[in-house]
Design an enzyme around this catalytic site. Structure first.
Site, PDB file in Angstrom:
ATOM      1  NE  ARG A  41      -3.742   2.532   0.738  1.00  0.00           N
ATOM      2  CZ  ARG A  41      -4.603   3.049  -0.059  1.00  0.00           C
ATOM      3  NH1 ARG A  41      -4.372   2.834  -1.346  1.00  0.00           N
ATOM      4  NH2 ARG A  41      -5.427   4.036   0.251  1.00  0.00           N
ATOM      5  CB  CYS A 262     -20.320   1.864   7.934  1.00  0.00           C
ATOM      6  SG  CYS A 262     -18.935   2.712   7.786  1.00  0.00           S
ATOM      7  NE  ARG A 333     -13.770  -2.007   3.681  1.00  0.00           N
ATOM      8  CZ  ARG A 333     -13.629  -0.934   4.173  1.00  0.00           C
ATOM      9  NH1 ARG A 333     -12.768  -0.905   5.397  1.00  0.00           N
ATOM     10  NH2 ARG A 333     -13.736   0.256   3.604  1.00  0.00           N
TER      11      ARG A 333
END
Length: 426
Positions: A41, A262, A333
């Protein structure tokens, strides 16, 4: 109150969807180190590329004071640390705090007297002071509010949203002492054009974040349940919602799949804390059960429609348009599309997945799914619009139906098409 920011040196721990935009904004004004344990990353960002697509190449090149690092030693010159690591759930939907623990332990090795550590990761009320601070104190030998200070400022990044960006989203802030709260608020206020809201305590700020997504989860669960009722009544859910929406105070929620990092995760942090305190939350967990099972309901509806049309599931070809957990975003995700893929496959269907936003290697590594490059025209018995990417909207009914056989079923989960152009939808 005047805040002296002349010696501010920022360290951002975690460079995902939340941390990178923070690093970019702070790096425009202050010496900033973006830290991530993922060396790939860091190499990617140093080359000027962001695979999350939250920051484009021009934005990434703009900050004059931003550097990236995977070595904790490069954080030692900082004095204001912001933690933006993931807070997922583990077995039995319990909070998985390992990333927070590791970040806190790492910071304990670099923080000094007078430093600040601010957490942005979504947690239950009390987690910052009860869970994170002990690791900071034990590893550093320092004491909170004597040697260093702590704060909490919940992230509000909406992946894929190019309208609501970090500087234009009002920021909630808090600190472990009144003076620390003022200082932390002043630091954020220097980059947040929308302004800040200083909470009276860290627990209040933590609770404010976790209920933002819990509220949305419960409301979506309500309309999902309504959709299941209206299907049995034999009326169109969207038509009902549009009619109800003519009242000025009707909330415009729509049924659908609830995935991502979330809405489908955060409520479990609040219910975990509630249960620790001896209270069993009923409405929140009921909403979670409804939303967690929505992919199975959708799959059953697709199978019913196939059988009604004489399409035998065994040996059929199904095309899923979209894998991401939401539109115009490369984030997979906790995507519920995977469950539809698995459920339809269990009936013997051959299921292809097409998503121009998703990295094929990531889909394979995360879910074992091989994305296709381009759907074959006229090849599918069923076409499922699973994600409302702009590319799919632009195809329109004609373009989407072109993927199917003449008698194919088009099932629209995301209301991409008008009701008259889809064979069925939630």
């Amino acid at each position: 109150m005047s805040i002296d920011l002349s010696n501010l040196r920022i360290g951002i721990v975690g460079l995902g969807y939340v941390g990178l935009p923070l690093a970019v904004e702070f790096g425009k004004r202050y010496p900033t180190v973006g830290f991530d344990i993922n060396k790939d990353r860091i190499a990617e960002l140093q080359s000027g590329t962001d695979s999350t697509l939250e920051v484009d190449a021009d934005e990434l090149a703009e900050p004059a004071h931003l550097s990236f690092a995977s070595d904790p030693d490069e954080l030692k010159d900082c004095n204001f640390y912001i933690v933006t690591v993931p807070t997922p759930i583990g077995d039995s939907n319990r909070p998985l705090l390992t990333p927070l623990r590791k970040a806190s332990e790492m910071l304990a090795s670099v923080i000094g007297v007078g430093d600040y550590v601010i957490y942005e990761s979504t947690v239950y009320p009390g987690a910052t002071e009860e869970f994170c601070v002990p690791f900071l104190e034990q590893g550093s030998g320092l004491t909170m509010n004597e040697d260093f200070f702590v704060g909490y400022s919940p992230e509000r990044i909406n992946p894929g949203d190019k309208q609501h960006r970090l500087p234009t989203i009002l920021k909630v802030t808090s600190g472990s002492t009144p003076d620390a709260a003022d200082y932390i608020d002043g630091v954020y206020a220097s980059i947040i054009t929308a302004g800040t809201h200083k909470a009276s305590s860290i627990k209040v700020a933590e609770a404010a974040k976790v209920i933002e997504n819990t509220q949305r989860d419960v409301n979506i669960a309500l309309v999902n349940e309504l959709a299941m009722i209206f299907e049995r009544v034999g009326i169109d859910t969207e038509e009902v919602l549009e009619a109800a929406g003519t009242k000025w105070n009707f909330l415009p929620f729509r049924p659908g799949l609830v995935g991502g990092h979330c809405i489908g995760v955060d409520p479990y942090y609040l219910t975990y804390k509630a249960q620790q305190l001896g209270y069993h939350p009923q409405m929140i967990l009921a909403g979670r059960r409804i939303n967690d099972n929505m992919s199975l309901y959708v799959s059953s509806q697709i199978i019913k429609q196939m059988i009604a049309r004489g399409i035998h599931p065994l040996g059929s070809k199904v095309l899923l348009l979209g894998l991401a957990f939401k539109e115009n975003c490369p984030d997979v995700r906790n995507t519920k599309v995977v469950e539809i893929h698995s459920e339809l496959g269990s009936y013997g269907a051959s299921v292809d997945v097409y998503d121009p936003w998703i990295d094929a290697a990531e889909a394979k590594a995360e879910y074992g799914i091989d994305l296709i490059d381009n759907p074959e025209a006229g090849a599918y018995d069923v076409v499922v619009i699973a994600v409302a990417h702009d590319q799919f909207r632009q195809l329109g009914a004609r373009g989407i139906r072109a993927f199917g056989k003449p008698d194919s079923l088009v099932y629209d989960i995301k209301y991409v098409l008008p009701a008259s152009d889809a064979d069925d939808r939630i």
